[in-house]
Each structure stands twice: as structure tokens, then as C-alpha cells.
Design a protein around this motif. Structure first.
Motif, PDB file in Angstrom:
ATOM      1  N   ARG A   1      -7.066   8.056  68.534  1.00  0.00           N
ATOM      2  CA  ARG A   1      -6.108   7.149  69.181  1.00  0.00           C
ATOM      3  C   ARG A   1      -6.787   6.300  70.255  1.00  0.00           C
ATOM      4  N   ALA A   2      -7.832   6.836  70.864  1.00  0.00           N
ATOM      5  CA  ALA A   2      -8.491   6.172  71.995  1.00  0.00           C
ATOM      6  C   ALA A   2      -9.766   5.438  71.593  1.00  0.00           C
ATOM      7  N   PHE A   3      -9.955   5.142  70.322  1.00  0.00           N
ATOM      8  CA  PHE A   3     -11.176   4.439  69.887  1.00  0.00           C
ATOM      9  C   PHE A   3     -11.420   3.164  70.686  1.00  0.00           C
ATOM     10  N   GLY A   4     -10.381   2.395  70.958  1.00  0.00           N
ATOM     11  CA  GLY A   4     -10.546   1.127  71.681  1.00  0.00           C
ATOM     12  C   GLY A   4     -11.050   1.329  73.095  1.00  0.00           C
ATOM     13  N   THR A   5     -10.463   2.269  73.817  1.00  0.00           N
ATOM     14  CA  THR A   5     -10.892   2.489  75.202  1.00  0.00           C
ATOM     15  C   THR A   5     -12.257   3.165  75.258  1.00  0.00           C
ATOM     16  N   VAL A   6     -12.562   3.995  74.265  1.00  0.00           N
ATOM     17  CA  VAL A   6     -13.891   4.610  74.228  1.00  0.00           C
ATOM     18  C   VAL A   6     -14.956   3.538  73.978  1.00  0.00           C
ATOM     19  N   GLY A   7     -14.671   2.606  73.085  1.00  0.00           N
ATOM     20  CA  GLY A   7     -15.611   1.517  72.833  1.00  0.00           C
ATOM     21  C   GLY A   7     -15.808   0.630  74.047  1.00  0.00           C
ATOM     22  N   ALA A   8     -14.710   0.299  74.722  1.00  0.00           N
ATOM     23  CA  ALA A   8     -14.815  -0.512  75.938  1.00  0.00           C
ATOM     24  C   ALA A   8     -15.576   0.240  77.024  1.00  0.00           C
ATOM     25  N   PHE A   9     -15.347   1.550  77.135  1.00  0.00           N
ATOM     26  CA  PHE A   9     -16.069   2.370  78.102  1.00  0.00           C
ATOM     27  C   PHE A   9     -17.576   2.281  77.868  1.00  0.00           C
ATOM     28  N   HIS A  10     -18.009   2.403  76.623  1.00  0.00           N
ATOM     29  CA  HIS A  10     -19.445   2.345  76.346  1.00  0.00           C
ATOM     30  C   HIS A  10     -20.037   0.979  76.693  1.00  0.00           C
ATOM     31  N   TRP A  11     -19.292  -0.099  76.431  1.00  0.00           N
ATOM     32  CA  TRP A  11     -19.799  -1.423  76.781  1.00  0.00           C
ATOM     33  C   TRP A  11     -19.881  -1.618  78.291  1.00  0.00           C
ATOM     34  N   VAL A  12     -18.877  -1.133  79.015  1.00  0.00           N
ATOM     35  CA  VAL A  12     -18.921  -1.245  80.477  1.00  0.00           C
ATOM     36  C   VAL A  12     -20.064  -0.401  81.024  1.00  0.00           C
ATOM     37  N   ALA A  13     -20.287   0.787  80.443  1.00  0.00           N
ATOM     38  CA  ALA A  13     -21.408   1.624  80.882  1.00  0.00           C
ATOM     39  C   ALA A  13     -22.737   0.914  80.635  1.00  0.00           C
ATOM     40  N   ALA A  14     -22.873   0.253  79.489  1.00  0.00           N
ATOM     41  CA  ALA A  14     -24.110  -0.485  79.199  1.00  0.00           C
ATOM     42  C   ALA A  14     -24.298  -1.632  80.193  1.00  0.00           C
ATOM     43  N   LEU A  15     -23.233  -2.358  80.485  1.00  0.00           N
ATOM     44  CA  LEU A  15     -23.329  -3.453  81.461  1.00  0.00           C
ATOM     45  C   LEU A  15     -23.683  -2.935  82.849  1.00  0.00           C
ATOM     46  N   LEU A  16     -23.080  -1.822  83.232  1.00  0.00           N
ATOM     47  CA  LEU A  16     -23.374  -1.252  84.548  1.00  0.00           C
ATOM     48  C   LEU A  16     -24.833  -0.819  84.639  1.00  0.00           C
ATOM     49  N   MET A  17     -25.342  -0.153  83.604  1.00  0.00           N
ATOM     50  CA  MET A  17     -26.748   0.281  83.627  1.00  0.00           C
ATOM     51  C   MET A  17     -27.695  -0.909  83.645  1.00  0.00           C
ATOM     52  N   ALA A  18     -27.394  -1.936  82.853  1.00  0.00           N
ATOM     53  CA  ALA A  18     -28.255  -3.122  82.845  1.00  0.00           C
ATOM     54  C   ALA A  18     -28.226  -3.828  84.193  1.00  0.00           C
ATOM     55  N   THR A  19     -27.070  -3.893  84.809  1.00  0.00           N
ATOM     56  CA  THR A  19     -26.962  -4.530  86.120  1.00  0.00           C
ATOM     57  C   THR A  19     -27.758  -3.760  87.163  1.00  0.00           C
ATOM     58  N   VAL A  20     -27.690  -2.434  87.107  1.00  0.00           N
ATOM     59  CA  VAL A  20     -28.454  -1.620  88.056  1.00  0.00           C
ATOM     60  C   VAL A  20     -29.955  -1.836  87.848  1.00  0.00           C
ATOM     61  N   LEU A  21     -30.389  -1.927  86.601  1.00  0.00           N
ATOM     62  CA  LEU A  21     -31.816  -2.135  86.342  1.00  0.00           C
ATOM     63  C   LEU A  21     -32.290  -3.517  86.765  1.00  0.00           C
ATOM     64  N   LEU A  22     -31.424  -4.514  86.657  1.00  0.00           N
ATOM     65  CA  LEU A  22     -31.857  -5.888  86.925  1.00  0.00           C
ATOM     66  C   LEU A  22     -31.676  -6.327  88.372  1.00  0.00           C
ATOM     67  N   THR A  23     -30.940  -5.569  89.172  1.00  0.00           N
ATOM     68  CA  THR A  23     -30.745  -5.979  90.559  1.00  0.00           C
ATOM     69  C   THR A  23     -31.865  -5.439  91.436  1.00  0.00           C
ATOM     70  N   PRO A  24     -32.279  -6.202  92.410  1.00  0.00           N
ATOM     71  CA  PRO A  24     -33.319  -5.723  93.321  1.00  0.00           C
ATOM     72  C   PRO A  24     -32.773  -4.655  94.270  1.00  0.00           C
ATOM     73  N   ALA A  25     -33.675  -4.056  95.031  1.00  0.00           N
ATOM     74  CA  ALA A  25     -33.272  -2.973  95.946  1.00  0.00           C
ATOM     75  C   ALA A  25     -32.318  -3.471  97.032  1.00  0.00           C
TER      76      ALA A  25
END
Length: 134
Positions: free
Chosen positions: A52-76
Motif C-alpha cells: 500500500r505504501a509503495f509510493g511513499t517508500v519510493g519518494a522516501f528513497h529519492w529524498v534520502a538520495a537527494l539528502l546524501m548527495a547534498t551532504v556530499l556536495l556542500t562544503p564544511a
């Protein structure tokens, strides 16, 4: 080590895309994809909740990927804009977790559940009903 981080980000993107594709097909075609979860080691009522939650699980993974990429690309030293972006992504990630668990446990909010699954009981109610019949 940075390569490993980018591989995890790519994996989150692939998993998120897969879940979103299944969610879209489930909404359009009105059919179950439970057979795809036959090897998932969870009880059947919890697997139905995940479906039932396939949509929110998919969105969660994309937001997690964006958050990790943002953390890697931002300076200290963060600017206000970067800190706001990270905060927004973190709030979106936590909201996704809350919505996913709400759909799995209670089948709420109904507008995020595929129409053909809105009459199902949530995991909490299904387990309570199973206990009452025993």
C-alpha cells in the motif's frame, strides 16, 4: 570512500524508481503486486502494508538520495541557503517515514493509498482482529 557513498546514492535512486513504478502501475491498473514480495521475510499483513505504501517508500528513497548527495556536495561551512536546503530535505525525509509507517500500520491517509487497497485494514487492526478470532 566517496565512491561507496555515490554507489549508495545510486542504489537509493534505483530502488526509489522501482517502488514509484510499481506504485504508478498499481494505481493505474488496480492490481496487486504482492507476488513481487514473496521473498520478503515479513508477515503477510505487513507485506500488504508495504505494498500500500509503495509510493511513499519510493519518494522516501529519492529524498534520502537527494539528502546524501547534498551532504556530499556542500562544503564544511554552510551558507544559509544550503542549511535551509538540508533542513528541508531532512524534514521531508522524516515526513516520508511517518507517512509510510502510518499507511502500513493504519492505512491512513487514504488519499495516498491506491484506490483498490483503501478498504484493506491496516496492520494494527488486522493483527487485533486475528487475536480476537483465536
Amino acid at each position: 570512500m566517496t565512491v561507496v557513498y555515490w554507489l549508495v546514492i545510486a542504489l537509493c535512486g534505483v530502488v526509489g524508481t522501482t517502488f514509484l513504478r510499481f506504485a504508478g502501475r498499481s494505481w493505474r491498473e488496480g492490481r496487486s503486486y504482492a507476488y513481487r514480495m514473496r521473498f520478503v521475510p515479513y508477515p503477510d499483513d505487513f507485506k500488504k502494508g508495504i505494498e500500500r505504501a509503495f509510493g511513499t517508500v519510493g519518494a522516501f528513497h529519492w529524498v534520502a538520495a537527494l539528502l546524501m548527495a547534498t551532504v556530499l556536495l556542500t562544503p564544511a561551512s554552510l551558507t544559509t541557503w544550503e542549511a535551509g536546503l538540508l533542513g528541508t530535505l531532512l524534514v521531508a525525509l522524516l515526513t516520508g517515514v511517518g507517512l509510510t509507517l502510518s499507511i502500513i500500520w493504519f492505512n491512513r491517509p487514504r488519499f495516498l493509498v491506491p484506490p483498490h487497497m483503501r478498504t484493506q485494514q491496516g496492520t494494527v487492526r488486522a493483527r487485533a482482529a486475528a487475536r480476537r478470532t483465536q
